[in-house]
Design an enzyme around this catalytic site. Sequence first.
Site, PDB file in Angstrom:
ATOM      1  N   ASP A 162       0.836  -1.199   0.000  1.00  0.00           N
ATOM      2  CA  ASP A 162       0.000   0.000   0.000  1.00  0.00           C
ATOM      3  C   ASP A 162       0.871   1.249   0.000  1.00  0.00           C
ATOM      4  O   ASP A 162       0.574   2.227  -0.672  1.00  0.00           O
ATOM      5  CB  ASP A 162      -0.938   0.019   1.211  1.00  0.00           C
ATOM      6  CG  ASP A 162      -1.748   1.309   1.224  1.00  0.00           C
ATOM      7  OD1 ASP A 162      -2.500   1.515   0.261  1.00  0.00           O
ATOM      8  OD2 ASP A 162      -1.589   2.114   2.150  1.00  0.00           O
ATOM      9  N   ARG A 169      -0.396   6.294  -6.755  1.00  0.00           N
ATOM     10  CA  ARG A 169      -1.776   6.761  -7.001  1.00  0.00           C
ATOM     11  C   ARG A 169      -1.889   8.266  -6.780  1.00  0.00           C
ATOM     12  O   ARG A 169      -2.588   8.956  -7.505  1.00  0.00           O
ATOM     13  CB  ARG A 169      -2.738   6.023  -6.070  1.00  0.00           C
ATOM     14  CG  ARG A 169      -2.951   4.572  -6.474  1.00  0.00           C
ATOM     15  CD  ARG A 169      -3.717   3.823  -5.401  1.00  0.00           C
ATOM     16  NE  ARG A 169      -4.974   4.449  -5.098  1.00  0.00           N
ATOM     17  CZ  ARG A 169      -5.552   4.419  -3.899  1.00  0.00           C
ATOM     18  NH1 ARG A 169      -4.987   3.768  -2.891  1.00  0.00           N
ATOM     19  NH2 ARG A 169      -6.702   5.014  -3.691  1.00  0.00           N
ATOM     20  N   SER A 184      -6.605  -0.359   0.218  1.00  0.00           N
ATOM     21  CA  SER A 184      -5.599   0.450   0.899  1.00  0.00           C
ATOM     22  C   SER A 184      -5.933   0.593   2.387  1.00  0.00           C
ATOM     23  O   SER A 184      -5.093   0.343   3.265  1.00  0.00           O
ATOM     24  CB  SER A 184      -5.537   1.823   0.215  1.00  0.00           C
ATOM     25  OG  SER A 184      -4.825   2.743   0.975  1.00  0.00           O
ATOM     26  N   LYS A 188      -4.232  -2.035   5.820  1.00  0.00           N
ATOM     27  CA  LYS A 188      -3.532  -1.449   6.974  1.00  0.00           C
ATOM     28  C   LYS A 188      -4.268  -1.764   8.280  1.00  0.00           C
ATOM     29  O   LYS A 188      -3.638  -2.049   9.290  1.00  0.00           O
ATOM     30  CB  LYS A 188      -3.405   0.068   6.787  1.00  0.00           C
ATOM     31  CG  LYS A 188      -2.394   0.444   5.709  1.00  0.00           C
ATOM     32  CD  LYS A 188      -2.332   1.939   5.455  1.00  0.00           C
ATOM     33  CE  LYS A 188      -3.548   2.451   4.754  1.00  0.00           C
ATOM     34  NZ  LYS A 188      -3.452   3.674   4.014  1.00  0.00           N
TER      35      LYS A 188
HETATM   36  N1  URA Z   1      -6.883   6.658   2.705  1.00  0.00           N
HETATM   37  C1  URA Z   1      -6.125   5.567   2.536  1.00  0.00           C
HETATM   38  O1  URA Z   1      -5.493   5.076   3.463  1.00  0.00           O
HETATM   39  N2  URA Z   1      -6.056   5.037   1.307  1.00  0.00           N
HETATM   40  C2  URA Z   1      -6.728   5.528   0.245  1.00  0.00           C
HETATM   41  O2  URA Z   1      -6.629   4.979  -0.834  1.00  0.00           O
HETATM   42  C3  URA Z   1      -7.517   6.672   0.436  1.00  0.00           C
HETATM   43  C4  URA Z   1      -7.595   7.216   1.689  1.00  0.00           C
END
Ligand code: URA
Length: 439
Positions: A162, A169, A184, A188
């Site tokens: 990520d 991104r 994403s 986490k």
């Molecule tokens: N927050 C995140 O952690 N990831 C994303 O892709 C968008 C917002």
Amino acid sequence: MIVPQWVIEKKRDGQALAADEIREFILGFTRGEIPDYQASAFAMAVLFRGMTPDETAVLTDAMLHSGGRLDLTRIAGPKVDKHSTGGVGDKTSLVLGPLLAACGARVPMISGRGLGLTGGTLDKLESIPGFQTRLSEEQAVAVLADVGCVMIGPTARIAPADRKLYALRDVTGTVPSIPLIVASILSKKLAEGIEALVLDVKWGRGAFMKELDGARRLAAMLVATSHRMGLRARALLTDMNQPLGSAVGNALEVREAVAILTGAAGGDVRDLAIELGAELLEMTHLASNRANAMERLNRALTSGEAAMVFQRMIAAQGGEARVVEHPGLLPAAEIVAPLTAPTTGWIGAVDAERVARAAVILGAGRRTVDDAVDPAVGVDEVAGVGTRVHRGDPLAVIHANDEARCDEARRWLSGAFVFSDEPVPRPQWVTERHEGPPA
Ligand code: URA
């Protein structure tokens, strides 16, 4: 063995990818075997073509397994967390973490920094003198075991895919894709080793989802994917058209959070923390029903238990814990200048985006990832929608360390307020709730 360009082409042409294709692509990218340009093309293909719920779950799992998980096996009690999609003045985590810990949950919060118009919990915490957000996993688990709550930044082992993909991104126009956002966020959160998650999905002027409908689709996919991954989750959709609470800026937000924790203040942040907390107490059976959950959470605030947890967490993370009793120990700006109402009436709207811009101009936020933030500056005492004001009454107070920035912030801020001759009702903060199957 996959051929990366075939995977990209397949997604470009709108076909669903097989689990192996997604897993190998993410693994190859994490190891540096698949270059950034192919990962960027993959992200763009996903943005345009979307992913099925199956593909989204596999992508989430692949990103989770690109790294490790916190080892919380020696921590007793239900492990929980909340995630907010980011807003203006959103200091809810600072209240909610200690509040949940005071109610018996264990809260290993891995948070982020602010970027653009949204603030970050790490920046807010680092405005407390000495507070360390860069703990090793062992140190974090020790604080969690001792205090019940810890707040740190991402470690190297947490979802490295990520970290790499999000950086791409950010610069390739591929952030606003629901499957990519879901994978994403959840990779986490799953890496924290939690068993229940509450999601605060924000929509409106100050959120990255401007429309309710997009936020609704994101919330539904976050909840559905969490359940597929064995994580209990619920989402609230919350209004981010006006700032949350009264302060926007790092130390100012800590001050507001402390006022709520010590019972000196109420308002939207307190209400939202209680709503989100109640979802988690119910999901983990720490409370038998909603009324019981609300009662426990309110009691933890009024008894001072939640404030004490916050104080202990600050001390355990190297910070000046006396800020809870003496908020004057937080950094303060040199210039404190009110913005006054140009007319008499009711406040009909407060544009969160303009307030956030004023805060960024003052130095409270980052324009690029390498910017430093000024912990002392921001906008405080922001009057909310529905407030009755007379000409000359304060609408907000600017905290600045530079006259020119103060003047520019004032211009942005004065354009944020819209007035009405008629009374305006206070808006509903929580606009919808998404719940998956029963736990
Ligand atoms: N927050 C995140 O952690 N990831 C994303 O892709 C968008 C917002």
